[in-house]
Scaffold this motif. Structure first.
Motif, PDB file in Angstrom:
ATOM      1  N   TYR A   1       4.509-102.048 -44.429  1.00  0.00           N
ATOM      2  CA  TYR A   1       5.445-103.149 -44.201  1.00  0.00           C
ATOM      3  C   TYR A   1       6.897-102.691 -44.216  1.00  0.00           C
ATOM      4  O   TYR A   1       7.779-103.416 -43.753  1.00  0.00           O
ATOM      5  N   LEU A   2       7.163-101.489 -44.741  1.00  0.00           N
ATOM      6  CA  LEU A   2       8.528-100.966 -44.703  1.00  0.00           C
ATOM      7  C   LEU A   2       8.953-100.613 -43.285  1.00  0.00           C
ATOM      8  O   LEU A   2      10.141-100.682 -42.952  1.00  0.00           O
ATOM      9  N   VAL A   3       8.007-100.202 -42.458  1.00  0.00           N
ATOM     10  CA  VAL A   3       8.355 -99.691 -41.134  1.00  0.00           C
ATOM     11  C   VAL A   3       7.802-100.551 -39.999  1.00  0.00           C
ATOM     12  O   VAL A   3       8.117-100.300 -38.833  1.00  0.00           O
ATOM     13  N   GLN A   4       7.012-101.536 -40.317  1.00  0.00           N
ATOM     14  CA  GLN A   4       6.445-102.397 -39.281  1.00  0.00           C
ATOM     15  C   GLN A   4       7.565-103.074 -38.503  1.00  0.00           C
ATOM     16  O   GLN A   4       8.479-103.668 -39.075  1.00  0.00           O
ATOM     17  N   GLU A   5       7.528-102.950 -37.179  1.00  0.00           N
ATOM     18  CA  GLU A   5       8.497-103.568 -36.263  1.00  0.00           C
ATOM     19  C   GLU A   5       9.912-103.030 -36.456  1.00  0.00           C
ATOM     20  O   GLU A   5      10.880-103.646 -36.024  1.00  0.00           O
ATOM     21  N   ALA A   6      10.050-101.842 -37.071  1.00  0.00           N
ATOM     22  CA  ALA A   6      11.383-101.273 -37.280  1.00  0.00           C
ATOM     23  C   ALA A   6      11.969-100.767 -35.961  1.00  0.00           C
ATOM     24  O   ALA A   6      11.281-100.133 -35.161  1.00  0.00           O
ATOM     25  N   ASP A   7      13.260-101.041 -35.740  1.00  0.00           N
ATOM     26  CA  ASP A   7      13.955-100.514 -34.564  1.00  0.00           C
ATOM     27  C   ASP A   7      14.347 -99.058 -34.765  1.00  0.00           C
ATOM     28  O   ASP A   7      14.382 -98.278 -33.812  1.00  0.00           O
ATOM     29  N   SER A   8      14.660 -98.694 -35.998  1.00  0.00           N
ATOM     30  CA  SER A   8      15.019 -97.314 -36.296  1.00  0.00           C
ATOM     31  C   SER A   8      14.666 -97.019 -37.748  1.00  0.00           C
ATOM     32  O   SER A   8      14.658 -97.923 -38.591  1.00  0.00           O
TER      33      SER A   8
END
Length: 253
Positions: free
Chosen positions: A22-29
């Motif tokens: 969940y820290l990186v899910q759907e992250a732009d960068s």
């Protein structure tokens, strides 16, 4: 929020970093910061919804010795462990091993619970006395033991990663068939599941489910809580199958 912060665990010498998804899910960068504070760009290479693991690849491999995997299936209760996050190291004990069901269509057949609770658990490494990785930090919980209010933390066992790691690296997902997902968040109230959120354009949304509806069964079979609901849902077939829910809307079912 628009920014998230947590811990990444270096698991090989090429820059592969394990964290909680969940820290990186759907992250732009994504940026990885080492102990010296220097930031290195990283790319998300996998997020596994079933386990909750996320994998990153740093543009430049961190100068950190990769950690070896332990055997999370054999760690006993009352075992002393270390929780290592970006803010430091905290001692703890394994206090229970039991299922965990989340409100977002998520189920671990056996999670690892530790106490006392520590802060900045997101993606933290659970390490045994041999210095090997047992799990990845996911949540803070109020009932770590399972009876009584004992705050602690929940870790996703590292054994869940071992059979799928190759697939996650090579193709960004596992090779197993995707299971049904309907797109609801629910609250378990004495075995009845109250819908609290419906994902836009999800199967649940298209079927007309709304917040406040109560899911009482699947295919005429009563559900007795989150765990029972998910197991019946996923036993219905592969993704794409028709799911017949018994739903109480107002006073009508």
């Amino acid at each position: 929020g628009s920014e998230r912060e947590g811990t990444g665990i270096v698991i090989d010498s090429s820059g592969l970093i394990l964290t909680i998804g969940y820290l990186v899910q759907e992250a732009d960068s994504v940026e990885v910061s080492a102990a010296d504070g220097r930031g290195v760009p990283a790319s998300v290479i996998a997020y596994d919804f079933s386990t909750g693991f996320g994998l990153l690849r740093a543009a430049k491999p961190p100068t950190v010795k990769p950690i070896a995997f332990g055997d999370s299936a054999t760690v006993p209760e009352r075992e002393p462990v270390l929780i290592v996050g970006f803010d430091g190291v905290a001692p703890a004990f394994v206090v229970s091993r039991r299922p965990f069901a989340g409100y977002w269509e998520y189920l671990l057949d056996e999670a690892i619970y530790t106490a006392p609770a520590t802060v900045n658990w997101q993606g933290a490494a659970l390490i045994n006395k041999e210095g090997k990785l047992l799990g990845v930090g996911s949540l803070v919980v109020g009932d770590a033991i399972g009876k009584g209010q004992v705050p602690g933390n929940l870790f996703v066992p590292i054994d869940l990663l071992k059979p799928i790691l190759g697939d996650l690296i090579s193709q960004g997902r596992t090779s197993s068939k995707p299971r049904p997902w309907i797109g609801v968040n629910t609250q378990d109230l004495q075995g009845k599941l109250i819908v609290t959120r419906v994902s836009p354009d999800s199967p649940a949304d298209q079927a007309g489910l709304a917040s406040g509806d109560i899911i009482v069964g699947i295919r005429g079979e009563q559900v007795t809580g989150h765990t029972d609901f998910y197991r019946k849902l996923w036993a219905s077939g592969d993704a794409g199958t028709n799911i017949v829910l018994d739903v109480l809307k107002g006073t009508e079912i």
